[in-house]
Design an enzyme around this catalytic site. Structure first.
Site, PDB file in Angstrom:
ATOM      1  N   HIS A 139       9.268  -5.427   6.421  1.00 29.14           N
ATOM      2  CA  HIS A 139       9.548  -6.400   5.350  1.00 29.14           C
ATOM      3  C   HIS A 139      11.027  -6.765   5.418  1.00 29.14           C
ATOM      4  CE1 HIS A 139       5.614  -6.019   3.554  1.00 29.14           C
ATOM      5  NE2 HIS A 139       5.728  -4.704   3.535  1.00 29.14           N
ATOM      6  N   ASP A 151       6.998  -9.493   7.226  1.00 31.40           N
ATOM      7  CA  ASP A 151       7.280 -10.796   6.612  1.00 31.40           C
ATOM      8  C   ASP A 151       8.790 -10.951   6.510  1.00 31.40           C
ATOM      9  OD1 ASP A 151       7.618  -9.080   4.396  1.00 31.40           O
ATOM     10  OD2 ASP A 151       5.933  -9.905   3.270  1.00 31.40           O
ATOM     11  N   GLU A 157       4.743   5.686   3.249  1.00 28.25           N
ATOM     12  CA  GLU A 157       5.997   5.779   2.481  1.00 28.25           C
ATOM     13  C   GLU A 157       6.256   7.173   1.925  1.00 28.25           C
ATOM     14  OE1 GLU A 157       5.649   2.584  -0.392  1.00 28.25           O
ATOM     15  OE2 GLU A 157       5.299   1.077   1.150  1.00 28.25           O
ATOM     16  N   GLU A 162       3.397  -4.732   8.611  1.00 30.98           N
ATOM     17  CA  GLU A 162       3.435  -5.544   7.383  1.00 30.98           C
ATOM     18  C   GLU A 162       4.551  -6.572   7.444  1.00 30.98           C
ATOM     19  OE1 GLU A 162       3.544  -3.166   3.787  1.00 30.98           O
ATOM     20  OE2 GLU A 162       2.206  -1.646   4.628  1.00 30.98           O
ATOM     21  N   ASN A 202       3.280   5.532   8.211  1.00 27.22           N
ATOM     22  CA  ASN A 202       3.726   4.147   8.029  1.00 27.22           C
ATOM     23  C   ASN A 202       4.842   4.109   6.983  1.00 27.22           C
ATOM     24  OD1 ASN A 202       3.178   1.256   8.453  1.00 27.22           O
ATOM     25  ND2 ASN A 202       2.414   1.237   6.341  1.00 27.22           N
TER      26      ASN A 202
HETATM   27  O1  9MR Z   1       0.850  -6.780  -1.107  1.00 30.26           O
HETATM   28  C1  9MR Z   1       0.482  -5.763  -2.004  1.00 30.26           C
HETATM   29  C2  9MR Z   1       0.491  -6.294  -3.422  1.00 30.26           C
HETATM   30  O2  9MR Z   1      -0.544  -7.260  -3.591  1.00 30.26           O
HETATM   31  C3  9MR Z   1       0.325  -5.165  -4.414  1.00 30.26           C
HETATM   32  O3  9MR Z   1       0.472  -5.661  -5.726  1.00 30.26           O
HETATM   33  C4  9MR Z   1       1.354  -4.085  -4.121  1.00 30.26           C
HETATM   34  C5  9MR Z   1       1.188  -2.930  -5.111  1.00 30.26           C
HETATM   35  O4  9MR Z   1       2.003  -1.861  -4.812  1.00 30.26           O
HETATM   36  O5  9MR Z   1       1.209  -3.619  -2.800  1.00 30.26           O
HETATM   37  C6  9MR Z   1       1.470  -4.622  -1.865  1.00 30.26           C
HETATM   38  O6  9MR Z   1       1.394  -4.108  -0.546  1.00 30.26           O
HETATM   39  C7  9MR Z   1       2.332  -3.097  -0.204  1.00 30.26           C
HETATM   40  C8  9MR Z   1       1.678  -2.216   0.844  1.00 30.26           C
HETATM   41  O7  9MR Z   1       0.448  -1.741   0.372  1.00 30.26           O
HETATM   42  C9  9MR Z   1       2.585  -1.072   1.243  1.00 30.26           C
HETATM   43  N1  9MR Z   1       3.881  -1.540   1.664  1.00 30.26           N
HETATM   44  C10 9MR Z   1       4.539  -2.477   0.768  1.00 30.26           C
HETATM   45  C11 9MR Z   1       3.608  -3.639   0.447  1.00 30.26           C
HETATM   46  C12 9MR Z   1       4.320  -4.679  -0.403  1.00 30.26           C
HETATM   47  O8  9MR Z   1       4.661  -4.140  -1.650  1.00 30.26           O
END
Ligand code: 9MR
Length: 356
Positions: free
Chosen positions: A246, A277, A169, A275, A210
């Site tokens: 997402h 969903d 990101e 990722e 990513n």
């Molecule tokens: O799924 C993850 C969640 O449990 C955490 O609280 C969160 C914190 O920032 O991160 C989530 O995973 C993220 C991933 O690492 C990067 N892309 C977005 C995902 C969803 O927020």
């Protein structure tokens, strides 16, 4: 539950043969048109690995979670366990147990691993962000801290991880470089640095950039393409482009996604859905589940239409453990299996999808 429970951390069943990417025509012919019985079989048929983010607490505590994870998936990503705040909560104090648990479970079950993530602006340990904020960590020291972090983590899992999300990101939604402590304190050259450091620590791992919304956001796509070209021009090692994927059914499906993937793979990169969903505004209805199935199916078709798309990873496979309800008020049900681990229409749609 779909199958009889297997012992914790079971060795793979006979259908767990490594579905190494093969000639799609060959593998499709081999299946005789029968619908695969699970995602492992679909991986074998298509040559694309199906992955899931892994919640370590659930992996440890829930036998039915482990059963489905290890039956269905040939690729895994630690949902949080490899992030900086997890592996180095205090400066110089490393806590690898959770990350190791994911890697060890993967080894026992014939799963490849995506490392997530080396450089991000979220989930940084407080000692680091506070030190940068109050000036006790200088820019020179910060660069050394980053180099040590990348080197230590990549070296630890050398040969055990197929692909690393090296930077996550780094581009904002308006197409500008995201203002993070890395950009602000180290300048834009940090991106090339971290890819080089990662390559040095593991000569064979695939190195990815990513991002989210990269499926459709043209400003983000253009900037990310420019970053990749710039790295390649400087002979910086970069191997892959990760599309987080997402999505939500209240938004249109990103219909140009396959073309976007091709713009990156035309540069010689491999692609992965990292990722995936598909969330919805609750309550769940049969119509919404059908739309969700359609989105998952289209996403897989898009990946299958691009030969260099090698991995299709979902961000959690069960609605029992999903980041969505905690982040989007009133939304949820984003995964392939429901809370009791019953497969949803989206799961069956994936099984019915073949290479176009
Ligand atoms: O799924 C993850 C969640 O449990 C955490 O609280 C969160 C914190 O920032 O991160 C989530 O995973 C993220 C991933 O690492 C990067 N892309 C977005 C995902 C969803 O927020």
């Amino acid at each position: 539950m779909l199958a009889a429970p297997v012992p914790a951390l079971a060795a793979p069943a006979s259908n767990a043969a490594d579905p190494a990417p093969a000639d799609p025509a060959q593998t499709d012919r081999g299946s005789h048109g029968r619908t695969p019985r699970d995602l492992r079989e679909l991986a074998h048929k298509t040559g694309v690995r199906f992955g899931s983010a892994v919640d370590v607490a659930a992996l440890r505590a829930e036998r039915d979670y482990r059963t489905v994870l290890n039956r269905e998936f040939t690729h895994v990503t630690a949902e949080n366990a490899m992030k900086w705040e997890s592996v180095e909560p205090q400066r110089g104090v490393f806590t690898w147990a959770d990350a190791d648990a994911v890697v060890e479970n993967a080894r026992r079950n014939g799963q490849k691993v995506r490392g997530h993530t080396l450089v991000w602006h979220n989930q940084l340990p407080a000692w680091l962000t506070t030190g940068v904020e109050n000036g006790t960590i200088s820019d020179t020291e910060l660069r050394k801290i980053l180099r040590d972090h990348v080197t230590t983590q990549v070296s630890r899992y050398r040969g055990k991880i197929r692909a690393w999300d090296v930077v996550n990101e780094v581009v904002d939604d308006d197409g500008a470089m995201r203002q993070t402590i890395w950009l602000t304190h180290l300048g834009p050259g940090y991106i090339a640095d971290v890819f080089r450091w990662a390559r040095k620590a593991d000569p064979h791992v695939k190195l990815y950039i990513n991002d989210y919304n990269l499926e459709w956001n043209t400003a983000k796509i253009d900037t990310t393409l420019a970053i990749v070209k710039d790295l390649q021009a400087k002979r910086v090692p970069i191997d892959g482009i990760g599309f987080q994927g997402h999505l939500g059914i209240q938004y249109d499906y990103p219909g140009d996604w396959a073309n976007v993937m091709r713009r990156f793979t035309d540069l010689g990169l491999e692609a992965a859905v990292t990722e995936m969903d598909v969330r919805m505004i609750l309550p769940v209805t049969p119509e919404k589940l059908a739309t969700q199935a359609d989105y998952y199916g289209r996403a897989l078709s898009d990946c299958l239409s691009v030969p260099a798309c090698r991995e299709f990873t979902v961000w959690g496979f069960t609605d029992r453990h999903s980041w969505v309800p905690g982040w989007f008020d009133g939304e949820g049900a984003a995964c392939l299996f429901d809370e009791s681990l019953a497969p949803k229409p989206a799961y069956r749609r994936l099984l019915a999808t073949s290479r176009p």
